[in-house]
Design a protein around this motif. Structure first.
Motif, short mmCIF file in Angstrom:
data_model
loop_
_atom_site.label_atom_id
_atom_site.label_comp_id
_atom_site.label_asym_id
_atom_site.label_seq_id
_atom_site.Cartn_x
_atom_site.Cartn_y
_atom_site.Cartn_z
N VAL A 120 0.84 -1.20 0.00
CA VAL A 120 0.00 0.00 0.00
C VAL A 120 0.87 1.25 0.00
N ALA A 121 2.00 1.19 0.68
CA ALA A 121 2.92 2.34 0.69
C ALA A 121 3.41 2.66 -0.71
N LEU A 122 3.82 1.65 -1.46
CA LEU A 122 4.36 1.93 -2.79
C LEU A 122 3.26 2.35 -3.76
N ILE A 123 2.06 1.76 -3.63
CA ILE A 123 0.96 2.16 -4.52
C ILE A 123 0.47 3.56 -4.17
N THR A 124 0.50 3.89 -2.90
CA THR A 124 0.16 5.26 -2.50
C THR A 124 1.10 6.26 -3.18
N LYS A 125 2.39 5.95 -3.17
CA LYS A 125 3.35 6.84 -3.83
C LYS A 125 3.08 6.92 -5.33
N MET A 126 2.72 5.79 -5.94
CA MET A 126 2.40 5.78 -7.37
C MET A 126 1.18 6.65 -7.66
N ILE A 127 0.18 6.60 -6.79
CA ILE A 127 -1.03 7.42 -6.96
C ILE A 127 -0.68 8.89 -6.89
N ILE A 128 0.11 9.25 -5.88
CA ILE A 128 0.50 10.65 -5.69
C ILE A 128 1.25 11.19 -6.90
N LEU A 129 2.18 10.38 -7.41
CA LEU A 129 2.97 10.80 -8.57
C LEU A 129 2.14 10.82 -9.84
N ILE A 162 5.30 2.24 -11.99
CA ILE A 162 6.09 1.72 -10.86
C ILE A 162 7.57 2.08 -10.97
N ASN A 163 8.10 2.19 -12.18
CA ASN A 163 9.51 2.54 -12.32
C ASN A 163 9.82 3.95 -11.84
N SER A 164 8.78 4.77 -11.71
CA SER A 164 9.00 6.13 -11.20
C SER A 164 9.45 6.10 -9.74
N LEU A 165 9.21 4.98 -9.05
CA LEU A 165 9.59 4.88 -7.64
C LEU A 165 11.09 4.74 -7.45
N LYS A 166 11.81 4.41 -8.52
CA LYS A 166 13.26 4.27 -8.40
C LYS A 166 13.93 5.57 -8.00
N THR A 167 13.26 6.68 -8.28
CA THR A 167 13.80 7.99 -7.88
C THR A 167 13.78 8.14 -6.37
N PHE A 168 12.83 7.44 -5.71
CA PHE A 168 12.60 7.65 -4.28
C PHE A 168 13.04 6.48 -3.40
N TYR A 169 13.36 5.35 -4.03
CA TYR A 169 13.77 4.19 -3.25
C TYR A 169 15.05 3.61 -3.83
N LYS A 170 16.07 3.54 -3.02
CA LYS A 170 17.33 2.95 -3.44
C LYS A 170 17.44 1.55 -2.84
N ASP A 180 6.37 1.17 7.57
CA ASP A 180 7.42 2.13 7.25
C ASP A 180 6.94 3.14 6.21
N LEU A 181 7.23 4.42 6.45
CA LEU A 181 6.80 5.50 5.56
C LEU A 181 7.97 6.24 4.92
N SER A 182 9.14 5.60 4.84
CA SER A 182 10.29 6.29 4.26
C SER A 182 10.05 6.66 2.81
N LEU A 183 9.15 5.94 2.13
CA LEU A 183 8.81 6.26 0.75
C LEU A 183 7.82 7.42 0.66
N LEU A 184 7.20 7.76 1.79
CA LEU A 184 6.12 8.75 1.79
C LEU A 184 6.48 9.91 2.72
N ASP A 185 7.23 10.83 2.19
CA ASP A 185 7.71 11.98 2.97
C ASP A 185 6.68 13.10 2.95
N TYR A 186 5.57 12.85 3.65
CA TYR A 186 4.48 13.83 3.72
C TYR A 186 4.01 13.91 5.17
N ASP A 187 3.09 14.81 5.42
CA ASP A 187 2.49 14.90 6.75
C ASP A 187 1.90 13.53 7.10
N HIS A 188 2.25 13.00 8.26
CA HIS A 188 1.82 11.63 8.57
C HIS A 188 1.62 11.42 10.06
N VAL A 189 0.88 10.36 10.38
CA VAL A 189 0.61 9.97 11.76
C VAL A 189 0.72 8.45 11.84
N PHE A 190 1.42 7.96 12.86
CA PHE A 190 1.45 6.53 13.11
C PHE A 190 0.30 6.21 14.07
#
Length: 320
Positions: free
Chosen positions: A30-39, A198-206, A57-67
Motif C-alpha cells: 500500500v505504501a508503494l501504490i500510495t506513492k504511485m497514486i500521488i505521482l 512503478i519505475n518512477s519509484l526508483k527515484t525515491f527508493y534505493k 514504514d513511511l520512508s517512501l512517503l515523505d508527507y504529513d503523517h501519523v502513526f
C-alpha cells in the motif's frame, strides 16, 4: 478498464477543489501504490495526510503523517459499543486541516466506516493491498447489511482479519486503483484504474539488498504460538541454505516488544550468513531492481514475485 492516462473523476474534483487526500497505509505494498497514486495524479504534497497502521514504514512517503497507535481499551469500545476510538482520533487530526477530504484505503475496516460518516468526507477509493485485491470479492451495500451481520462485522472486522462474511468493499466507493489488470476481479471495469508508473519509484527508493539473492519471509504473528517461532525460523534458514536475509511479517514489527522478542529468538540460532531485514526494506521494490528467490509461507508477495519476474517458493504451515 481505465489506465494511467485517465484520472478518476473524484480525484480530479479533489485536485481542483484543494481537498485533503487521506491515505490509510497498512503494509509495504500500500505504501508503494500510495506513492504511485500521488505521482501519477500529481497530488499536491501540501494536501496529503498519511496514516500508518501496524507501524508500516513511511520512508517512501515523505508527507504529513501519523502513526496510528491503538490504545489498549480501544478494542473493548469497538466491539461492545460499536465505537471507533482510533477513528475519532484520526478524524480529529484531519479536522485540524479545516478542509474536506478524500479517503484512500485498502478495504472497509472499522476506521474507514467511521470516517465515511463525517460531513467533510467527500468519498472513498480502494487501493490494492495484496492478496485481498485478487480474491473474487463483490461489493456489498451497507444499508442492506442485516443487524446480525452488522454485529458480526463489528466484532471481527479488522484489516488483518479475513472474516467469513466478506464485508470488504462498499458499493458507494468511487473507484479502485491497482497495478495489474487482474486486481479486483469482481468489480465492474469502469470503476477500476490500473497504474503503470512503478519505475518512477526508483527515484525515491534505493535498493538495500543488491547482491542478496535469497529472501525468507516469516508468517504472520497471529499464525503461531510463541514457542514455535524458533522452528519457523529454522525452517526458513534451512530452505535458504543458510544464506540471505529474513524479512519479518509486519505483524511482528507493529509492536517493539514482539519485534525485540523474535529478534532474540533469531539471535539464539546458529546462523552466520543470514540477517534480519531492516523495517525500511521494501521487498516489492527490491524486485524491480533485481530478481530474487523468495521463500515463505502464504503471502501476497507470491503474486508480486510473479509480477516482477522473481521466484517464490511457498512453504506449508504443516511444517511448523
Amino acid at each position: 478498464m481505465n489506465n494511467n492516462k485517465s484520472i478518476p473523476e473524484i480525484i480530479d474534483k479533489g485536485l481542483n477543489k484543494n481537498w485533503t487526500h487521506v491515505f490509510f497505509v497498512v503494509n509495504p505494498i500500500v505504501a508503494l501504490i500510495t506513492k504511485m497514486i500521488i505521482l501519477n495524479f500529481k497530488i499536491n504534497p501540501s494536501n496529503i495526510l498519511i496514516f500508518s497502521f501496524r507501524n508500516t514504514d513511511l520512508s517512501l512517503l515523505d508527507y504529513d503523517h501519523v502513526f496510528v497507535d491503538n490504545k489498549h481499551f480501544d478494542r473493548y469500545f469497538e466491539k461492545l459499543f460499536f465505537q471507533s476510538p482510533s477513528g475519532k482520533r484520526i478524524l480529529r487530526k484531519i479536522k485540524t486541516l479545516k478542509k474536506p477530504f478524500l479517503l484512500y484505503a485498502p478495504q472497509a475496516f472499522r476506521e474507514v466506516n467511521y470516517l465515511l460518516r463525517s460531513d467533510i468526507c467527500k468519498g472513498h477509493i480502494y487501493v490494492e493491498e495484496g492478496q485481498l485485491a485478487y480474491m473474487k470479492i463483490k461489493e456489498f451495500i451497507p444499508k442492506q447489511v442485516s443487524l446480525l451481520d452488522n454485529f458480526l462485522r463489528n466484532w471481527r472486522n479488522r484489516f488483518n482479519d479475513k472474516t467469513e462474511i466478506g464485508f470488504y468493499f462498499r458499493n458507494d466507493s468511487y473507484c479502485y486503483i491497482g497495478i495489474t489488470n487482474d486486481s479486483f476481479p469482481e468489480i465492474q471495469q469502469d470503476k477500476k484504474y490500473v497504474l503503470q508508473n512503478i519505475n518512477s519509484l526508483k527515484t525515491f527508493y534505493k535498493p538495500k539488498l543488491n547482491g542478496v539473492e535469497k529472501i525468507g519471509l516469516t508468517c504472520a504473528w497471529r499464525r503461531l504460538d510463541r514457542n514455535k517461532w524458533s522452528k519457523m525460523l529454522k525452517i526458513l534458514i534451512k530452505e535458504m541454505n543458510g544464506e540471505g536475509v529474513i524479512k519479518l511479517h509486519p505483524s511482528f514489527t507493529s509492536s517493539k516488544k514482539i519485534q525485540d522478542d523474535i529478534i532474540k529468538v533469531f539471535q539464539n540460532l546458529e546462523t552466520k550468513k543470514i540477517k534480519i531485514c531492516p523495517n525500511d526494506v521494501n521487498v516489492e521494490l527490491e524486485m524491480i531492481y533485481e530478481t530474487k528467490k523468495i521463500t515463505g509461507f502464504k503471502t501476497s508477495l507470491s503474486k508480486y514475485a510473479t509480477i516482477f519476474g522473481s521466484d517464490f517458493k511457498q512453504l506449508s504451515y504443516e511444517l511448523i
